[in-house]
Design a protein around this motif. Structure first.
Motif, PDB file in Angstrom:
ATOM      1  N   GLY A 356       0.862  -1.252   0.199  1.00  0.00           N
ATOM      2  CA  GLY A 356      -0.017  -0.100  -0.231  1.00  0.00           C
ATOM      3  C   GLY A 356       0.879   1.265   0.092  1.00  0.00           C
ATOM      4  O   GLY A 356       0.617   2.089  -0.752  1.00  0.00           O
ATOM      5  N   LEU A 357       2.027   1.348   0.756  1.00  0.00           N
ATOM      6  CA  LEU A 357       2.500   2.683   1.198  1.00  0.00           C
ATOM      7  C   LEU A 357       3.582   2.635  -0.401  1.00  0.00           C
ATOM      8  O   LEU A 357       3.645   3.737  -0.511  1.00  0.00           O
ATOM      9  CB  LEU A 357       3.519   2.471   2.308  1.00  0.00           C
ATOM     10  N   THR A 359       2.904   1.829  -3.077  1.00  0.00           N
ATOM     11  CA  THR A 359       2.146   2.111  -4.435  1.00  0.00           C
ATOM     12  C   THR A 359       1.787   3.570  -4.060  1.00  0.00           C
ATOM     13  O   THR A 359       2.059   4.322  -5.348  1.00  0.00           O
ATOM     14  CB  THR A 359       0.755   1.161  -4.179  1.00  0.00           C
ATOM     15  N   TYR A 360       1.393   4.044  -3.170  1.00  0.00           N
ATOM     16  CA  TYR A 360       1.088   5.489  -2.840  1.00  0.00           C
ATOM     17  C   TYR A 360       2.235   6.305  -3.024  1.00  0.00           C
ATOM     18  O   TYR A 360       2.009   7.369  -3.833  1.00  0.00           O
ATOM     19  CB  TYR A 360       0.673   5.743  -1.252  1.00  0.00           C
ATOM     20  N   GLN A 363       3.083   6.391  -6.861  1.00  0.00           N
ATOM     21  CA  GLN A 363       2.257   7.283  -7.652  1.00  0.00           C
ATOM     22  C   GLN A 363       2.657   8.674  -7.442  1.00  0.00           C
ATOM     23  O   GLN A 363       2.658   9.790  -8.174  1.00  0.00           O
ATOM     24  CB  GLN A 363       0.696   7.091  -7.010  1.00  0.00           C
ATOM     25  N   LEU A 364       3.105   9.143  -6.303  1.00  0.00           N
ATOM     26  CA  LEU A 364       3.290  10.382  -5.689  1.00  0.00           C
ATOM     27  C   LEU A 364       4.579  10.866  -6.412  1.00  0.00           C
ATOM     28  O   LEU A 364       4.633  12.144  -6.927  1.00  0.00           O
ATOM     29  CB  LEU A 364       3.480  10.358  -4.254  1.00  0.00           C
TER      30      LEU A 364
END
Ligand code: GDD
Ligand code: MN
Length: 397
Positions: A356-357, A359-360, A363-364
């Motif tokens: 999750g982290l 991927t976030y 994307q950022l």
């Protein structure tokens, strides 16, 4: 220094009962009141049934003029050493037994033994008669001169010897001694000794800095003391084991490495976290090996291959952490099964957090390697922090 309130309390507590007249003219109750011993002899034991009677007898013979007590610290030996010690204690109040359940470790056993004592002088001696108990009186006399903090029984001082050790064991002891050089003072010739006597103030001074990991309590004491301990070595010949087998195995070496790491960087990062990360890194290799086998060679669909590789890796990590990272609190039997379940549960959540982290962040920032590293780091810290409490019930920081 006791406060005056504590002093008056202490006085109230130590007021002896009213003496009662008796046939011999001594108050009967007075007999039950006596001061604590001058010397506590701590004996760590694991499966030493064949030795404790002989050792106790020899101490009795040798220390006739000293007020002493023996504190056996037994880690729930299967040969019921603790029961035997309690039998000895039943006929001699100077003998005591601390029995620890679900715990292992020579250093921590010695520390807990010392903590249970109130004597001004503390000795540690093995329970298998390899250390020469006849040195104890001399050690005490040396300490009483007042210029020393600790006296070490030494195999490497002139006049000492390593007895019947084979070349391999002798080399291992020398290498371990050399590795400890940054921790112990120059001039200490036998930092790997497990036979010594120190004054309580020296123990108190080191206590809160002790690592209590593995076997090398003497090196730990020296490395944990500020100001440095004033020491003297007394030579003795290491004797063959009286009965039973040595508990030394290859994992003793690992525990020693953990002690060295803890003493070097333990104030920055917990040594168990370092061990946990080493295991995790090996786990990555296992994951890729299983994945390659299933996906590339057995042509299993990717999702299935990845799922199986994840469970295998988590189990592998659990087994290795149980043996290496938490060796002193190792889970067995039903607890092992419960531990495996809770480990998989915690690490499953850790993996979800990791993905999750990452991927976030990806994307950022668009920086995939940074995102992946942050994900792995967050997962590792989570896994460590949660399994430490949930799986191994370890309350330390
Ligand atoms: N409580 C407890 N818990 N005692 C233990 C444990 C444990 O996990 N493991 C070993 N012991 C006890 C043994 O029963 C014995 O009394 C003592 O610690 C030393 O263990 P050995 O198995 O006899 O070790 P060794 O002879 O190979 O090595 C000893 O001698 C070296 C040289 O002096 C150890 O004392 C080393 O620390 C020491 O350097
Ligand atoms: Mn031994």
């Amino acid at each position: 220094m006791l406060s005056s309130a504590a002093m008056s309390n202490a006085q109230v507590l130590t007021v002896p009962p009213e003496p009662q007249a008796s046939a011999d003219g001594i108050g009967n109750n007075d007999r039950a009141v006596h001061g604590g011993p001058e010397l506590s002899i701590i004996v760590p034991t694991f499966n030493e049934c064949g030795n404790v009677v002989e050792l106790t007898n020899r101490i009795r013979d040798h220390l006739r003029d000293v007020s002493w007590e023996m504190i056996y610290v037994d880690d729930d030996s299967p040969d019921r050493t603790a029961n035997l010690v309690r039998e000895l204690a039943a006929s001699d109040f100077r003998i005591r037994c601390i029995q620890r359940i679900g715990r292992r470790g020579l250093s921590s056993a010695c520390i807990e033994g010392m903590l249970s004592s109130s004597a001004p002088y503390l000795a540690v001696i093995d329970g298998d008669l390899q250390h020469d108990e006849r040195l104890l009186a001399q050690m005490l006399a040396e300490l009483k001169t007042g210029t020393l903090d600790i006296v070490v029984g030494s195999r490497y001082s002139d006049g000492g010897g390593i007895g019947d050790w084979d070349a391999g064991r002798a080399r291992m002891s020398r290498v371990a001694g050399r590795l400890s050089r940054t921790l112990v003072p120059d001039g200490l010739r036998d930092p790997m000794s497990g036979f010594f006597m120190l004054r309580r103030s020296a123990f108190d001074g080191a206590l809160r800095n002790l690592s209590a990991i593995g076997w090398k309590i003497l090196a730990d004491l020296f490395a944990s003391s500020q100001p440095p301990l004033r020491f003297k070595e007394l030579p003795y010949e290491f004797r063959p084991r009286h009965a039973g087998d040595s508990k030394l195995d290859s994992l003793t070496l690992w525990a020693y490495a953990m002690l060295l790491v803890d003493k070097t960087i333990g104030h920055i990062v917990p040594v168990r976290f370092v061990a946990f990360s080493v295991v995790g890194a090996i786990g990555v290799g296992v994951h890729f090996a299983v994945l390659t086998l299933l996906f590339r060679f057995a042509k299993t669909p990717f999702v299935q291959s990845q799922a199986i590789a994840t469970v295998v890796t988590m189990s592998f990590n659990f087994v290795l952490n149980n043996v290496l990272t938490y060796r002193d609190e190792r889970l067995r039997g039903l607890q092992w099964l419960r531990g495996w379940l809770s480990f998989n549960l915690a690490c499953g959540i850790g993996a979800a957090m990791n993905v999750g982290l990452a991927t976030y962040l990806w994307q950022l920032s668009g920086k995939w390697y940074l995102a992946a590293t942050a994900g792995i780091a967050a997962g590792a810290v989570w896994n460590y922090a949660v399994t430490k409490r949930l799986t191994w019930h370890d309350p330390s920081a």
